[in-house]
Design a protein around this motif. Structure first.
Motif, PDB file in Angstrom:
ATOM      1  N   ARG A  99     -11.003   0.640 -47.745  1.00 22.41           N
ATOM      2  CA  ARG A  99     -11.752  -0.506 -47.223  1.00 22.41           C
ATOM      3  C   ARG A  99     -11.368  -0.897 -45.801  1.00 22.41           C
ATOM      4  NH1 ARG A  99     -11.377  -1.743 -52.795  1.00 22.41           N
ATOM      5  NH2 ARG A  99     -13.410  -2.197 -53.677  1.00 22.41           N
ATOM      6  N   SER A 100     -10.212  -0.439 -45.338  1.00 22.90           N
ATOM      7  CA  SER A 100      -9.736  -0.879 -44.025  1.00 22.90           C
ATOM      8  C   SER A 100      -9.699   0.220 -42.980  1.00 22.90           C
ATOM      9  CB  SER A 100      -8.330  -1.467 -44.169  1.00 22.90           C
ATOM     10  OG  SER A 100      -7.428  -0.445 -44.562  1.00 22.90           O
ATOM     11  N   SER A 101     -10.099   1.402 -43.320  1.00 29.51           N
ATOM     12  CA  SER A 101     -10.041   2.581 -42.449  1.00 29.51           C
ATOM     13  C   SER A 101      -8.615   2.885 -41.980  1.00 29.51           C
ATOM     14  CB  SER A 101     -11.009   2.464 -41.264  1.00 29.51           C
ATOM     15  OG  SER A 101     -10.589   1.486 -40.342  1.00 29.51           O
ATOM     16  N   LEU A 102      -7.635   2.530 -42.812  1.00 31.66           N
ATOM     17  CA  LEU A 102      -6.247   2.922 -42.580  1.00 31.66           C
ATOM     18  C   LEU A 102      -5.967   4.168 -43.406  1.00 31.66           C
ATOM     19  CD1 LEU A 102      -4.448  -0.534 -43.059  1.00 31.66           C
ATOM     20  CD2 LEU A 102      -4.856   0.633 -40.894  1.00 31.66           C
ATOM     21  N   THR A 103      -4.933   4.883 -43.019  1.00 32.90           N
ATOM     22  CA  THR A 103      -4.496   5.989 -43.877  1.00 32.90           C
ATOM     23  C   THR A 103      -3.771   5.380 -45.069  1.00 32.90           C
ATOM     24  OG1 THR A 103      -2.329   6.226 -42.832  1.00 32.90           O
ATOM     25  CG2 THR A 103      -4.167   7.475 -41.862  1.00 32.90           C
ATOM     26  N   LYS A 104      -3.567   6.195 -46.102  1.00 29.86           N
ATOM     27  CA  LYS A 104      -2.845   5.690 -47.270  1.00 29.86           C
ATOM     28  C   LYS A 104      -1.419   5.308 -46.899  1.00 29.86           C
ATOM     29  CE  LYS A 104      -5.473   7.934 -50.923  1.00 29.86           C
ATOM     30  NZ  LYS A 104      -5.435   8.873 -52.048  1.00 29.86           N
ATOM     31  N   SER A 105      -0.780   6.061 -46.025  1.00 25.70           N
ATOM     32  CA  SER A 105       0.592   5.715 -45.637  1.00 25.70           C
ATOM     33  C   SER A 105       0.628   4.419 -44.827  1.00 25.70           C
ATOM     34  CB  SER A 105       1.266   6.860 -44.883  1.00 25.70           C
ATOM     35  OG  SER A 105       0.584   7.137 -43.691  1.00 25.70           O
ATOM     36  N   GLN A 106      -0.381   4.177 -44.004  1.00 30.33           N
ATOM     37  CA  GLN A 106      -0.446   2.923 -43.256  1.00 30.33           C
ATOM     38  C   GLN A 106      -0.708   1.740 -44.198  1.00 30.33           C
ATOM     39  OE1 GLN A 106      -3.597   4.115 -40.588  1.00 30.33           O
ATOM     40  NE2 GLN A 106      -2.188   4.273 -38.833  1.00 30.33           N
ATOM     41  N   ALA A 107      -1.588   1.937 -45.163  1.00 35.22           N
ATOM     42  CA  ALA A 107      -1.871   0.881 -46.138  1.00 35.22           C
ATOM     43  C   ALA A 107      -0.631   0.592 -46.978  1.00 35.22           C
ATOM     44  CB  ALA A 107      -3.044   1.282 -47.035  1.00 35.22           C
ATOM     45  N   ASP A 108       0.102   1.631 -47.356  1.00 33.51           N
ATOM     46  CA  ASP A 108       1.331   1.451 -48.121  1.00 33.51           C
ATOM     47  C   ASP A 108       2.364   0.695 -47.288  1.00 33.51           C
ATOM     48  OD1 ASP A 108       2.927   1.930 -50.526  1.00 33.51           O
ATOM     49  OD2 ASP A 108       4.130   3.222 -49.232  1.00 33.51           O
TER      50      ASP A 108
END
Length: 94
Positions: free
Chosen positions: A15-24
């Motif tokens: 939903r935020s166009s972040l990578t999974k590592s950035q979201a984590d």
């Protein structure tokens, strides 16, 4: 049914166009800020979503459930989490 951390990270990333590592990393940072703030006695309020605060619990007398003997429970702290308006609305509409 519940959403675990991996599923939450994936949904936030999508939903935020972040990578999974950035979201984590963002989720970890949020957790760190919440823990640090509440441990200092500061309330954290995310308008519409939730409010988290430390509350004091007075010393009190309790009972051992196995023996029925009275025990003294010392004063301490707890955490109070209140749902914000968006969460309340989401729950009441379903």
């Amino acid at each position: 049914m519940s959403v675990n951390r991996t599923e939450l990270v994936a949904a936030v990333a999508e939903r935020s166009s972040l990578t999974k590592s950035q979201a984590d990393a963002a989720l970890s940072a949020l957790q760190d800020v919440l823990v640090e703030s509440v441990s200092k006695g500061e309330a954290v309020k995310i308008t519409g979503l939730l409010a988290v605060e430390r509350v004091e619990r007075a010393a009190r007398t309790g009972r051992n459930p196995q023996t029925g003997a009275e025990i003294q429970i010392p004063a301490g702290y707890g955490v109070k989490i209140s749902a914000g308006s968006a969460l309340k609305k989401a729950v009441s509409n379903k």
